[in-house]
Design a protein around this motif. Sequence first.
Motif, short mmCIF file in Angstrom:
data_model
loop_
_atom_site.label_atom_id
_atom_site.label_comp_id
_atom_site.label_asym_id
_atom_site.label_seq_id
_atom_site.Cartn_x
_atom_site.Cartn_y
_atom_site.Cartn_z
N ASP A 1 0.81 -1.21 0.00
CA ASP A 1 0.00 0.00 0.00
C ASP A 1 0.85 1.26 0.00
OD1 ASP A 1 -2.73 -1.23 0.45
OD2 ASP A 1 -1.66 -2.01 2.20
N LEU A 2 2.08 1.14 0.48
CA LEU A 2 2.88 2.34 0.77
C LEU A 2 4.35 1.96 0.79
CD1 LEU A 2 3.00 5.33 1.93
CD2 LEU A 2 2.78 4.28 4.19
N ALA A 3 5.20 2.88 0.35
CA ALA A 3 6.65 2.70 0.46
C ALA A 3 7.28 3.98 0.98
CB ALA A 3 7.27 2.33 -0.89
N ILE A 4 8.33 3.83 1.76
CA ILE A 4 9.15 4.97 2.16
C ILE A 4 10.39 4.96 1.26
CG2 ILE A 4 10.35 6.12 4.03
CD1 ILE A 4 7.30 5.80 4.40
N ARG A 5 10.60 6.04 0.54
CA ARG A 5 11.72 6.13 -0.40
C ARG A 5 12.61 7.32 -0.03
NH1 ARG A 5 9.65 3.35 -5.14
NH2 ARG A 5 9.30 1.26 -4.28
N LEU A 6 13.91 7.15 -0.24
CA LEU A 6 14.89 8.16 0.13
C LEU A 6 15.49 8.78 -1.13
CD1 LEU A 6 16.81 6.07 2.83
CD2 LEU A 6 14.81 7.53 3.17
N GLY A 7 15.67 10.10 -1.09
CA GLY A 7 16.35 10.77 -2.18
C GLY A 7 15.45 11.04 -3.36
N ARG A 8 16.02 10.99 -4.55
CA ARG A 8 15.29 11.32 -5.76
C ARG A 8 14.35 10.19 -6.17
NH1 ARG A 8 20.34 13.69 -9.32
NH2 ARG A 8 20.96 15.32 -7.84
N LEU B 1 7.99 13.53 3.53
CA LEU B 1 8.00 13.38 4.98
C LEU B 1 9.05 14.28 5.63
CD1 LEU B 1 7.82 9.48 5.32
CD2 LEU B 1 5.93 11.11 5.32
N ALA B 2 10.26 14.24 5.09
CA ALA B 2 11.37 14.97 5.69
C ALA B 2 12.44 15.17 4.62
CB ALA B 2 11.92 14.19 6.90
N SER B 3 13.62 15.61 5.03
CA SER B 3 14.74 15.82 4.11
C SER B 3 15.98 15.14 4.65
CB SER B 3 15.03 17.32 3.92
OG SER B 3 13.93 17.99 3.37
N ARG B 4 16.93 14.89 3.75
CA ARG B 4 18.22 14.36 4.18
C ARG B 4 19.32 15.09 3.43
NH1 ARG B 4 19.56 8.52 1.30
NH2 ARG B 4 19.70 9.29 -0.84
N THR B 5 20.51 15.10 4.01
CA THR B 5 21.68 15.73 3.41
C THR B 5 22.83 14.76 3.43
OG1 THR B 5 20.97 17.91 4.21
CG2 THR B 5 23.27 17.69 3.53
N LEU B 6 23.58 14.67 2.33
CA LEU B 6 24.75 13.81 2.25
C LEU B 6 25.97 14.55 2.81
CD1 LEU B 6 24.31 12.28 -1.32
CD2 LEU B 6 23.94 11.13 0.87
N GLU C 1 25.76 18.49 -1.94
CA GLU C 1 24.50 18.53 -2.67
C GLU C 1 23.40 19.14 -1.80
OE1 GLU C 1 23.98 18.20 -5.98
OE2 GLU C 1 23.10 16.20 -6.07
N PRO C 2 22.42 19.81 -2.41
CA PRO C 2 21.28 20.32 -1.63
C PRO C 2 20.51 19.17 -0.98
CG PRO C 2 21.32 21.27 -3.84
CD PRO C 2 22.33 20.17 -3.83
N GLU C 3 19.64 19.52 -0.06
CA GLU C 3 18.83 18.52 0.62
C GLU C 3 17.98 17.71 -0.36
OE1 GLU C 3 16.41 20.53 3.45
OE2 GLU C 3 17.94 20.51 5.02
N GLU C 4 17.80 16.44 -0.03
CA GLU C 4 16.92 15.56 -0.81
C GLU C 4 15.72 15.18 0.05
OE1 GLU C 4 20.09 13.01 -3.43
OE2 GLU C 4 19.64 12.33 -1.41
N GLY C 5 14.65 14.77 -0.61
CA GLY C 5 13.45 14.42 0.11
C GLY C 5 13.45 12.99 0.63
N ILE C 6 12.68 12.77 1.68
CA ILE C 6 12.30 11.44 2.16
C ILE C 6 10.80 11.37 1.97
CG2 ILE C 6 12.19 9.89 4.14
CD1 ILE C 6 14.70 11.29 5.21
N TRP C 7 10.33 10.34 1.27
CA TRP C 7 8.98 10.36 0.72
C TRP C 7 8.15 9.16 1.17
CZ3 TRP C 7 8.42 14.71 -2.25
CH2 TRP C 7 9.60 15.29 -2.76
#
Length: 291
Positions: A140-147, A158-163, A258-264
């Motif tokens: 029903d749902l997945a949590i995905r990181l980055g692009r 949901l949030a952001s992450r930075t490398l 790199e700029p912040e990426e999304g957590i989705w």
Amino acid sequence: MYPWEGVSEFVAVADCGSFTQAARRLGVSTAQVSRQVRNLEDRLATRLLYRTTRKVSLTEAGRLYYQHSRSVLDGLEAAEQAVTNLQSSPQGKIRLTAPVTYGEDVVVPLINDFLARYPRLEITVHLTNQTVDLVDGGFDLAIRLGRLKNSSMVARKLASRTLHVCASRDYIHRHGAPHTLNELDQHNCLLGSNDFWRFREHGRERLLRVQGNLRCNSGKSLADAALKGIGLVQLPDYYVQHYLDEGSLLPMLESFQEPEEGIWAVLPHNRHLSPKIRMLVDHLVAATAPA
């Protein structure tokens, strides 16, 4: 003969593009789904689906019937959820997938909080660093990181992450710190699943191939190696922010970061967002949003 027999099965097949996956979603046998859809077609005297050995697709009549049936089933689920909400107790099954470490550290504890509040739910969490197909997997749902690479998905941030590129004081004392990207050739760069590290140079993304004597698909293990002075790492903040804050790892090449990426939170585009899924996503958004 009940007029709605076979409708749920037909809609599930149309959503999943597969009798097998529809059966998995509904928790019944593939034979039962096939039989119910065939009976529905016989009752309507119309073919709703084209069937081949590789795929299932809708006929013109099937597309029309799907549109009306989907809206009716959505209305029925909303009506059931409205009654459930009177008791503030959503119920039913939810299947979701998330990356291993972020899932263990962030997602699953929040799922546990949600279950403690709504114990009539039944939630299955599959932790994997592989990008699974939500429809084929019955999720029903997945949590995905980055692009996000798949534009056919519906996503909510949901949030952001930075490398961060970082290393221990001991490593820097012995080998020095790089000040330009070209200097990374002179350093032991610890690798995850990819051969490339990502940077921003002159306003453009730059993928830089790096080398080192350790490769591991666990961010926690790479962070541990960096703490022990083995080499440099490039990792998201949820692996290293604590160590950066306490000073056991030091950041470098920050001007190339790199700029912040999304957590989705990601859902299939053709999957109805049921009230219980919406409540879960709202819970995750509220809990992971920056203070």
